[in-house]
Design a protein around this motif. Structure first.
Motif, PDB file in Angstrom:
ATOM      1  N   THR A  43     -16.110  49.559 -30.344  1.00  0.00           N
ATOM      2  CA  THR A  43     -16.932  48.643 -30.264  1.00  0.00           C
ATOM      3  C   THR A  43     -16.769  47.654 -31.152  1.00  0.00           C
ATOM      4  O   THR A  43     -15.608  46.505 -30.418  1.00  0.00           O
ATOM      5  CB  THR A  43     -18.541  48.703 -29.745  1.00  0.00           C
ATOM      6  OG1 THR A  43     -18.558  49.225 -28.881  1.00  0.00           O
ATOM      7  CG2 THR A  43     -18.864  47.161 -29.548  1.00  0.00           C
ATOM      8  N   LEU A  44     -16.802  47.244 -32.159  1.00  0.00           N
ATOM      9  CA  LEU A  44     -16.144  46.676 -33.182  1.00  0.00           C
ATOM     10  C   LEU A  44     -14.113  46.349 -33.410  1.00  0.00           C
ATOM     11  O   LEU A  44     -13.686  45.279 -33.291  1.00  0.00           O
ATOM     12  CB  LEU A  44     -16.387  47.155 -34.471  1.00  0.00           C
ATOM     13  CG  LEU A  44     -17.812  47.266 -34.983  1.00  0.00           C
ATOM     14  CD1 LEU A  44     -17.856  46.987 -36.121  1.00  0.00           C
ATOM     15  CD2 LEU A  44     -18.556  45.944 -34.644  1.00  0.00           C
ATOM     16  N   LYS A  45     -13.970  47.806 -32.955  1.00  0.00           N
ATOM     17  CA  LYS A  45     -12.787  47.802 -33.195  1.00  0.00           C
ATOM     18  C   LYS A  45     -12.189  46.614 -31.457  1.00  0.00           C
ATOM     19  O   LYS A  45     -10.914  46.258 -31.380  1.00  0.00           O
ATOM     20  CB  LYS A  45     -11.457  49.083 -32.900  1.00  0.00           C
ATOM     21  CG  LYS A  45     -11.720  49.568 -34.125  1.00  0.00           C
ATOM     22  CD  LYS A  45     -11.072  50.866 -34.216  1.00  0.00           C
ATOM     23  CE  LYS A  45     -11.205  51.984 -35.421  1.00  0.00           C
ATOM     24  NZ  LYS A  45     -11.213  53.045 -34.828  1.00  0.00           N
ATOM     25  N   THR A  46     -12.972  46.495 -30.799  1.00  0.00           N
ATOM     26  CA  THR A  46     -12.633  46.092 -29.351  1.00  0.00           C
ATOM     27  C   THR A  46     -13.254  44.640 -29.235  1.00  0.00           C
ATOM     28  O   THR A  46     -11.618  43.835 -29.304  1.00  0.00           O
ATOM     29  CB  THR A  46     -12.943  46.883 -28.376  1.00  0.00           C
ATOM     30  OG1 THR A  46     -13.323  48.264 -28.027  1.00  0.00           O
ATOM     31  CG2 THR A  46     -13.196  46.151 -26.695  1.00  0.00           C
ATOM     32  N   VAL A  47     -13.889  43.940 -30.345  1.00  0.00           N
ATOM     33  CA  VAL A  47     -13.937  43.343 -30.612  1.00  0.00           C
ATOM     34  C   VAL A  47     -12.944  42.625 -31.329  1.00  0.00           C
ATOM     35  O   VAL A  47     -12.241  40.858 -31.495  1.00  0.00           O
ATOM     36  CB  VAL A  47     -15.565  42.600 -31.382  1.00  0.00           C
ATOM     37  CG1 VAL A  47     -15.614  41.211 -31.961  1.00  0.00           C
ATOM     38  CG2 VAL A  47     -16.761  43.550 -30.423  1.00  0.00           C
ATOM     39  N   SER A  48     -12.438  43.219 -32.194  1.00  0.00           N
ATOM     40  CA  SER A  48     -11.151  42.122 -33.564  1.00  0.00           C
ATOM     41  C   SER A  48      -9.786  42.775 -32.772  1.00  0.00           C
ATOM     42  O   SER A  48      -8.682  42.084 -33.471  1.00  0.00           O
ATOM     43  CB  SER A  48     -11.903  42.775 -34.656  1.00  0.00           C
ATOM     44  OG  SER A  48     -10.574  44.363 -34.705  1.00  0.00           O
ATOM     45  N   GLY A  49      -9.795  43.499 -31.829  1.00  0.00           N
ATOM     46  CA  GLY A  49      -8.496  43.124 -30.833  1.00  0.00           C
ATOM     47  C   GLY A  49      -8.052  44.758 -31.487  1.00  0.00           C
ATOM     48  O   GLY A  49      -6.853  44.592 -31.000  1.00  0.00           O
ATOM     49  N   LEU A  50      -7.951  45.442 -32.301  1.00  0.00           N
ATOM     50  CA  LEU A  50      -7.221  46.593 -32.058  1.00  0.00           C
ATOM     51  C   LEU A  50      -7.247  47.846 -30.940  1.00  0.00           C
ATOM     52  O   LEU A  50      -6.412  48.772 -30.960  1.00  0.00           O
ATOM     53  CB  LEU A  50      -8.057  47.458 -33.587  1.00  0.00           C
ATOM     54  CG  LEU A  50      -7.927  46.484 -34.955  1.00  0.00           C
ATOM     55  CD1 LEU A  50      -8.443  46.830 -35.879  1.00  0.00           C
ATOM     56  CD2 LEU A  50      -6.567  46.364 -35.256  1.00  0.00           C
ATOM     57  N   GLY A  62     -18.171  31.689 -25.997  1.00  0.00           N
ATOM     58  CA  GLY A  62     -17.814  30.864 -24.816  1.00  0.00           C
ATOM     59  C   GLY A  62     -16.143  31.267 -23.695  1.00  0.00           C
ATOM     60  O   GLY A  62     -16.160  31.236 -22.267  1.00  0.00           O
ATOM     61  N   GLN A  63     -15.538  31.519 -24.828  1.00  0.00           N
ATOM     62  CA  GLN A  63     -14.251  31.517 -24.946  1.00  0.00           C
ATOM     63  C   GLN A  63     -13.807  33.222 -24.928  1.00  0.00           C
ATOM     64  O   GLN A  63     -13.843  33.554 -25.153  1.00  0.00           O
ATOM     65  CB  GLN A  63     -13.183  31.291 -25.485  1.00  0.00           C
ATOM     66  CG  GLN A  63     -13.064  28.866 -25.405  1.00  0.00           C
ATOM     67  CD  GLN A  63     -13.342  28.735 -24.349  1.00  0.00           C
ATOM     68  OE1 GLN A  63     -12.460  29.469 -24.112  1.00  0.00           O
ATOM     69  NE2 GLN A  63     -14.221  28.097 -23.767  1.00  0.00           N
ATOM     70  N   PRO A  64     -12.698  33.746 -23.727  1.00  0.00           N
ATOM     71  CA  PRO A  64     -12.332  34.994 -24.031  1.00  0.00           C
ATOM     72  C   PRO A  64     -11.496  35.222 -24.535  1.00  0.00           C
ATOM     73  O   PRO A  64     -10.379  34.593 -24.574  1.00  0.00           O
ATOM     74  CB  PRO A  64     -12.114  34.662 -22.280  1.00  0.00           C
ATOM     75  CG  PRO A  64     -11.376  33.848 -21.878  1.00  0.00           C
ATOM     76  CD  PRO A  64     -12.746  32.844 -22.330  1.00  0.00           C
ATOM     77  N   ILE A  65     -12.005  36.369 -25.401  1.00  0.00           N
ATOM     78  CA  ILE A  65     -11.244  36.882 -26.273  1.00  0.00           C
ATOM     79  C   ILE A  65     -10.343  38.222 -26.358  1.00  0.00           C
ATOM     80  O   ILE A  65      -9.832  38.303 -26.939  1.00  0.00           O
ATOM     81  CB  ILE A  65     -11.674  37.000 -27.775  1.00  0.00           C
ATOM     82  CG1 ILE A  65     -12.882  37.622 -27.503  1.00  0.00           C
ATOM     83  CG2 ILE A  65     -11.974  35.464 -28.659  1.00  0.00           C
ATOM     84  CD1 ILE A  65     -13.592  37.829 -28.826  1.00  0.00           C
ATOM     85  N   ALA A  66     -10.851  38.898 -24.895  1.00  0.00           N
ATOM     86  CA  ALA A  66     -10.192  40.095 -24.838  1.00  0.00           C
ATOM     87  C   ALA A  66      -8.081  40.217 -24.635  1.00  0.00           C
ATOM     88  O   ALA A  66      -8.122  39.363 -23.479  1.00  0.00           O
ATOM     89  CB  ALA A  66     -10.861  41.416 -23.516  1.00  0.00           C
ATOM     90  N   GLY A  67      -7.544  40.926 -25.465  1.00  0.00           N
ATOM     91  CA  GLY A  67      -6.544  40.471 -25.374  1.00  0.00           C
ATOM     92  C   GLY A  67      -5.672  40.003 -26.540  1.00  0.00           C
ATOM     93  O   GLY A  67      -4.296  40.409 -26.111  1.00  0.00           O
ATOM     94  N   LEU A  68      -6.186  39.047 -26.899  1.00  0.00           N
ATOM     95  CA  LEU A  68      -5.812  38.691 -28.018  1.00  0.00           C
ATOM     96  C   LEU A  68      -5.076  39.080 -29.239  1.00  0.00           C
ATOM     97  O   LEU A  68      -6.138  40.659 -29.609  1.00  0.00           O
ATOM     98  CB  LEU A  68      -6.727  37.231 -28.419  1.00  0.00           C
ATOM     99  CG  LEU A  68      -6.904  36.339 -27.352  1.00  0.00           C
ATOM    100  CD1 LEU A  68      -8.291  35.469 -28.294  1.00  0.00           C
ATOM    101  CD2 LEU A  68      -5.998  35.486 -27.159  1.00  0.00           C
ATOM    102  N   SER A  69      -4.658  38.856 -30.684  1.00  0.00           N
ATOM    103  CA  SER A  69      -4.243  39.685 -31.641  1.00  0.00           C
ATOM    104  C   SER A  69      -4.836  39.954 -32.378  1.00  0.00           C
ATOM    105  O   SER A  69      -5.810  38.593 -32.222  1.00  0.00           O
ATOM    106  CB  SER A  69      -2.642  39.497 -32.085  1.00  0.00           C
ATOM    107  OG  SER A  69      -2.718  38.417 -32.106  1.00  0.00           O
TER     108      SER A  69
END
Length: 239
Positions: A43-50, A62-69
């Motif tokens: 879960t944490l690695k997904t939030v941090s973009g790993l 409010g902004q999507p971050i999935a897929g960001l580096s």
């Protein structure tokens, strides 16, 4: 502020997160508890973009971050203090701290924060020129926490901050986590010590096999008979 909605993550064909939903609100300390392999670190690695989710939404402010580096997610104010400290062993303590400020351009602010980290962790100042790999486990954990704070985050994610530490150091680490929260930062913490995690947090999520199976306040989960039986040795604790 941080919200995960029906997030799915897999390692190859092995599902690690199976539609997980959770949130961290402004000023909160939220704990994730559960057995090994439940999906907490994922879960944490997904939030941090790993890791990138196969489905679902991850939003920050409010902004999507999935897929960001990971670099961009750090720039937006989410710092990840990983399991196992992951300091740069051949760099000095000071160089490790400066790596935490890598994306910042405010030289005066960086210098001010470096002094603040040394004031908070005097042992790091004593060992500022020493290779990080030669520090004790407790000192490396302090360095990992300070390095994360050098980015001036709004949310800090701690992954097993007490892992492998002596009991006296464990208490010190939890006091630091509380201090971070008192300074107004949001905290999302994975911790195997379920009793300590529930005692520290505003709210907690219990994960099993990649799913959230229970959520609520720390006292509410402590009072739950099945949580006590599985994670607290069957003992009841006063709220």
């Amino acid at each position: 502020m941080l919200r995960l909605e029906e997030v799915e993550v897999a390692y190859g064909r092995v599902a690690a997160l199976r539609g997980i939903s959770l949130e961290v609100r402004e000023g909160e300390l939220v704990s994730l508890i559960g057995a090994n392999g439940a999906g907490k670190s994922t879960t944490l690695k997904t939030v941090s973009g790993l890791l990138k989710p196969a489905a679902g939404r991850v939003t920050w402010d409010g902004q999507p971050i999935a897929g960001l580096s990971p670099r961009e997610i750090l720039r937006r104010g989410i710092a990840h203090c990983p399991e196992g400290r992951r300091v740069f062993p051949h760099l000095s303590v000071r160089e490790n701290l400066m790596m935490g400020a890598l994306l910042r351009r405010d030289a005066a602010g960086i210098a001010q924060d470096l002094d603040a980290m040394y004031a908070r962790f005097p042992r790091l100042q004593e060992r500022a020129g020493q290779a990080a790999g030669t520090l004790s486990g407790g000192e490396q954990q302090m360095l990992a926490i300070a390095r994360a704070l050098m980015s001036r985050p709004r949310l800090v994610m701690f992954d097993e901050p007490s892992l492998g530490l002596a009991p006296a150091l464990v208490q010190q680490v939890f006091e630091i986590v509380q201090e971070v929260r008192r300074q107004g930062l949001m905290v999302l913490m994975v911790e195997q010590n379920a009793l300590a995690a529930l005692g520290l947090c505003d709210r907690a999520y219990l994960l099993e096999t990649g799913r959230v199976v229970r959520a609520g306040s720390g006292p509410a989960l402590m009072a739950s008979a099945d949580v006590r039986e599985a994670y607290l040795g069957g003992r009841a604790f006063a709220a």
